[in-house]
Structures are given as C-alpha cells and as structure tokens.
Design an enzyme around this catalytic site. Structure first.
Site, PDB file in Angstrom:
ATOM      1  N   ASP A 122       2.942   3.725   5.461  1.00 11.80           N
ATOM      2  CA  ASP A 122       1.976   4.906   5.839  1.00 11.80           C
ATOM      3  C   ASP A 122       1.738   4.611   7.456  1.00 11.80           C
ATOM      4  O   ASP A 122       1.640   5.338   8.243  1.00 11.80           O
ATOM      5  CB  ASP A 122       0.867   4.943   5.064  1.00 11.80           C
ATOM      6  CG  ASP A 122       1.245   5.258   3.687  1.00 11.80           C
ATOM      7  OD1 ASP A 122       2.599   5.765   3.475  1.00 11.80           O
ATOM      8  OD2 ASP A 122       0.360   5.095   2.691  1.00 11.80           O
ATOM      9  N   GLU A 168      -5.852  -2.679   4.198  1.00 13.85           N
ATOM     10  CA  GLU A 168      -5.703  -1.789   2.794  1.00 13.85           C
ATOM     11  C   GLU A 168      -5.267  -3.385   1.988  1.00 13.85           C
ATOM     12  O   GLU A 168      -6.119  -3.320   1.043  1.00 13.85           O
ATOM     13  CB  GLU A 168      -4.543  -1.227   2.826  1.00 13.85           C
ATOM     14  CG  GLU A 168      -4.897   0.121   3.533  1.00 13.85           C
ATOM     15  CD  GLU A 168      -5.753   0.933   2.762  1.00 13.85           C
ATOM     16  OE1 GLU A 168      -5.824   0.986   1.387  1.00 13.85           O
ATOM     17  OE2 GLU A 168      -6.398   1.783   3.319  1.00 13.85           O
ATOM     18  N   SER A 198      -6.353   7.465   4.427  1.00 14.82           N
ATOM     19  CA  SER A 198      -7.199   6.168   4.785  1.00 14.82           C
ATOM     20  C   SER A 198      -6.278   5.593   5.801  1.00 14.82           C
ATOM     21  O   SER A 198      -7.002   4.959   6.775  1.00 14.82           O
ATOM     22  CB  SER A 198      -7.284   5.223   3.485  1.00 14.82           C
ATOM     23  OG  SER A 198      -6.993   5.957   2.461  1.00 14.82           O
ATOM     24  N   GLU A 222      10.825   6.775  -1.838  1.00 12.99           N
ATOM     25  CA  GLU A 222       9.402   6.403  -2.422  1.00 12.99           C
ATOM     26  C   GLU A 222       9.322   5.064  -3.140  1.00 12.99           C
ATOM     27  O   GLU A 222      10.340   4.761  -3.665  1.00 12.99           O
ATOM     28  CB  GLU A 222       9.168   7.537  -3.274  1.00 12.99           C
ATOM     29  CG  GLU A 222       7.775   8.147  -3.194  1.00 12.99           C
ATOM     30  CD  GLU A 222       7.295   8.688  -1.699  1.00 12.99           C
ATOM     31  OE1 GLU A 222       6.885   7.733  -1.109  1.00 12.99           O
ATOM     32  OE2 GLU A 222       7.720   9.675  -1.594  1.00 12.99           O
ATOM     33  N   HIS A 223       8.384   4.347  -2.932  1.00 12.54           N
ATOM     34  CA  HIS A 223       8.057   3.209  -3.723  1.00 12.54           C
ATOM     35  C   HIS A 223       9.183   1.974  -3.347  1.00 12.54           C
ATOM     36  O   HIS A 223       9.446   1.178  -4.112  1.00 12.54           O
ATOM     37  CB  HIS A 223       8.107   3.446  -4.951  1.00 12.54           C
ATOM     38  CG  HIS A 223       6.841   4.108  -5.597  1.00 12.54           C
ATOM     39  ND1 HIS A 223       5.646   3.309  -5.674  1.00 12.54           N
ATOM     40  CD2 HIS A 223       6.637   5.303  -5.720  1.00 12.54           C
ATOM     41  CE1 HIS A 223       4.681   4.028  -5.931  1.00 12.54           C
ATOM     42  NE2 HIS A 223       5.163   5.322  -6.125  1.00 12.54           N
ATOM     43  N   TYR A 245      -0.144   2.123  -9.363  1.00  6.18           N
ATOM     44  CA  TYR A 245       0.638   1.713  -8.280  1.00  6.18           C
ATOM     45  C   TYR A 245       0.697   0.210  -8.163  1.00  6.18           C
ATOM     46  O   TYR A 245       1.839  -0.152  -8.152  1.00  6.18           O
ATOM     47  CB  TYR A 245      -0.217   2.327  -6.839  1.00  6.18           C
ATOM     48  CG  TYR A 245       0.494   1.848  -5.799  1.00  6.18           C
ATOM     49  CD1 TYR A 245       1.295   2.846  -5.211  1.00  6.18           C
ATOM     50  CD2 TYR A 245       0.507   0.625  -4.886  1.00  6.18           C
ATOM     51  CE1 TYR A 245       2.130   2.354  -3.952  1.00  6.18           C
ATOM     52  CE2 TYR A 245       1.154   0.310  -3.937  1.00  6.18           C
ATOM     53  CZ  TYR A 245       1.879   1.153  -3.275  1.00  6.18           C
ATOM     54  OH  TYR A 245       2.441   0.948  -2.110  1.00  6.18           O
TER      55      TYR A 245
HETATM   56  C1  GLA Z   1       1.678   4.875  -0.919  1.00  9.48           C
HETATM   57  C2  GLA Z   1       1.752   3.468  -0.153  1.00  9.48           C
HETATM   58  C3  GLA Z   1       2.879   3.363   0.542  1.00  9.48           C
HETATM   59  C4  GLA Z   1       4.337   3.444  -0.372  1.00  9.48           C
HETATM   60  C5  GLA Z   1       3.976   4.838  -0.943  1.00  9.48           C
HETATM   61  C6  GLA Z   1       5.040   4.946  -2.130  1.00  9.48           C
HETATM   62  O1  GLA Z   1       1.576   5.804  -0.064  1.00  9.48           O
HETATM   63  O2  GLA Z   1       0.656   3.311   0.712  1.00  9.48           O
HETATM   64  O3  GLA Z   1       3.071   2.030   1.255  1.00  9.48           O
HETATM   65  O4  GLA Z   1       4.273   2.503  -1.136  1.00  9.48           O
HETATM   66  O5  GLA Z   1       2.624   4.973  -1.497  1.00  9.48           O
HETATM   67  O6  GLA Z   1       6.393   5.272  -1.522  1.00  9.48           O
END
Ligand code: GLA
Length: 354
Positions: A149, A137, A105, A15-16, A198
């Site tokens: 995503d 995006e 999205s 994540e991230h 974010y």
């Molecule tokens: C969102 C973003 C992804 C990623 C996640 C965190 O879903 O769209 O690109 O950064 O957060 O892992």
C-alpha cells in the site's frame, strides 16, 4: 501553506503475497486524501471526515485509538529515525473513502509524511517514505501489513500499474490501456486490519515459510508444499499460485490481452476464497454478478473479509455495467455504506497541481 494530495490504492492482482516477499501489481488511484498545512509550534489539526479539531504538543505522542494516531505515528517514527520535525497546522479532507479497503490509512500517513518532508526539508526519498510509513503501521498502529500500500501510494504513476517484487523492492511500471476500465465496488462491510484475521493468516504463512527455510515465497515450489501440513499447504499453496498469476497478468497486460487478464483475476478470486478463506458473501456476490453482467473478470482487492472488489471492463458501457451490478447488490444486501467508483491509475503522493 501548501497542499498535498495522497492517493488511495487498488491492487490489480497479487493479494496477501507482499508479506512473503512475493509479487504484487497495484496502482495508485484518482481518489485522494488531501491536506493543506503550514508550520506551527504545536500540532493543530482538523479532519473534515471526522469533523474534529485536535491540538497537541510534539512530544505528546501517546496512542489514543482515534484518527490522530496516524499523525502521532508518523511523528513518532520520524523522531525515532532522528529527523528534526516541527509542528503543523493542517486541514485534512479529500474524496478517498475511509474503511473501504482502498488504503485510507496508508494514504493519510503518506500525506502527513510528505507534508512534513516539504515543510521541514527532510529530504526523504519516496521509497524511504513508503518504508517509514510501513513502520508507522507495524510499530506504532500495531498492524503487521506488508509494503504494497505504502509503496504504491508513494511511487504510483498516472496510467500505470506497478509490478513490485516485494522481496527486492524492484518496481516495473506497466501501461494500462485506455480501453481497460476498472470499477471498484465497496461492499459497505467495514474492515479494519487490526480486527480481521489478517495477522493470523500472516502468522500461519510465516510459520510455513520458516519450516521450509524460505525467505521469499518466490522460492517455494509445488514440491516444497508436500512437506507441509494440510492447512499450511492450503495457505501457502494459494500464495505460490498467486505469485505466478501476477507474472502472467503482467504479461497479459503488456500484450494487451485483456480477456486473458480478466480470466486470471477471476481465477485468483476463486483461489483466495477457497484456499486463503479471505472472501465473504458480499465479495463473492460482486464477483459473480460482475461476470454475469459481462466483465472481463473480477476479484476481491485488498485484504478481503469485506472491503472492496475490482471488476475489469473493456471499452464503452462501463457506467451501465457498474450501475447494474451495484443495483443487484443493493437488492440483496442492505449495506448503507456500499458504493462504487470507476477508477484510473494516478500519480503517487504529490504537491497539489503537480
Ligand atoms: C492490506 C495490507 C497489504 C497487503 C494486503 C493484502 O492491504 O496493508 O500490505 O498485505 O492487505 O494483499
């Protein structure tokens, strides 16, 4: 008329990390945006979720802060890249919930792009679609998301998790054993990337990477972190450990060591909550209760600050488990939109029936 199905995604772990050129391991899920459409002079679209029909010309692509932005954004980027696209008449529906951290999205944008690719023979590869939708995006919607995503929605495979190196975009598929059951709990706390922390987190981490002169978080080691300020060390330290965890989780999955996989997930949650500060009360509660009720492990999935948590379960009894955790949640939080889904890894965006 053709019908396209575009899945949502759940991130198993990593994540991230995707905006630092790190490792991720998501999968596409069996909840979709679906669109049925054909060629048309203008853009004439109906959304069941919003119960709205909108009509506009192909050169009317100004942002309006509503659901049609995701269509306009796709048109705008395709035109910018020199693709010759015409109008559509299309109806959007599906069972992928919006605003739950399951990437509705990205799923919607890929549905539009795949439909246009099919209708107008654009010949765009899946990987290119992912990159173009990320551009939608980043440049049109104004969210600085990474590639995870879009990549998983474009290239997902049934029954497989995807280990993606977001630096090289190499992807390796890892089989998910039948007995591993995955539950996604939606907190009911709506989260919009635009309004969340974010972008702030991303800036903090990019600044730290710049000061270390590193292009990818894969190249940052624990010694490098000593040069950073306390806050930067906290944020980037989490990412460095998360990258390692993705590799360990992949190994655990390959070796069918589901107990180990679960432990890694819970450890990841504790780290992201404490050091990346991307959790919230509701997510912490879901992780704790999942473990109390016998899950292999659990963590927040997606950006955090609301959205969803994933819990892993082995073999029989997943329905009772999910119900118990969900009931505990409902007793403690009055979140109308809270929901849970038992998900399976599915194929990426495709023509319905394929
Ligand atoms: C969102 C973003 C992804 C990623 C996640 C965190 O879903 O769209 O690109 O950064 O957060 O892992």
């Amino acid at each position: 008329m053709i019908k396209i199905k575009s899945p949502g995604r759940v991130n198993l772990i990593g994540e991230h990390t995707d905006y630092t050129g790190g490792h991720v391991m998501p999968f596409a899920i069996d909840l979709d945006t679906s669109v049925k459409g054909g060629k048309n002079d203008c853009i004439d679209v109906y959304s069941k979720a919003f119960n709205k029909r909108e009509k506009f010309e192909i050169d009317e692509l100004e942002k309006e802060d509503d659901w049609t932005d995701h269509i306009k954004g796709v048109y705008s980027i395709l035109k910018e890249e020199g693709y010759d696209v015409g109008g559509i008449k299309a109806k959007f529906e599906g069972d992928l919930p919006i605003g739950s951290g399951l990437s509705a999205s990205a799923s919607f944008e890929l549905a539009v792009m795949y439909l246009l690719d099919e209708l107008y023979d654009l010949g765009i590869s899946r990987k290119e679609m992912a990159l173009l939708c990320q551009k939608v995006e980043n440049e049109y919607i104004g969210v600085s998301c990474g590639i995870m995503d879009q990549f998983s929605i474009a290239l997902g495979k049934k029954g497989k998790a995807m280990h993606i190196d977001t630096d090289t975009l190499e992807c390796e598929y890892v089989g998910i054993p039948e007995e591993l059951r995955m539950v996604v709990f939606h907190t009911g706390v709506k989260r919009e990337l635009k309004s969340s922390e974010y972008n702030d987190r991303r800036e903090e981490v990019e600044e730290a990477m710049r000061s270390l002169e590193k292009e990818s978080s894969k190249d940052v080691n624990l010694k490098d972190l000593e040069q950073l300020s306390e806050m930067e060390r906290k944020r980037l330290g989490y990412i460095v450990r998360e990258n390692d965890r993705v590799l360990e989780a992949k190994e655990a999955l390959e070796e069918d060591d589901l107990e180990k996989l679960g432990e890694i997930l819970t450890e990841a949650h504790e780290d992201i909550a404490e050091n990346y500060e991307a959790s919230c009360e509701e997510l912490d509660f879901l992780v704790e209760k999942s473990n109390e009720h016998g899950a292999l492990g659990a963590r927040l999935t997606g950006a955090g600050w609301g959205g969803a948590a994933i819990a892993l379960w082995k073999g029989e009894g997943v329905d009772d488990f999910a119900e118990q955790v969900f009931n505990d949640y409902k007793e403690n939080f009055s979140r109308e939109d809270a929901e849970y889904y038992i998900v399976k890894a599915s194929e990426g965006v495709r023509k319905a029936g394929e």
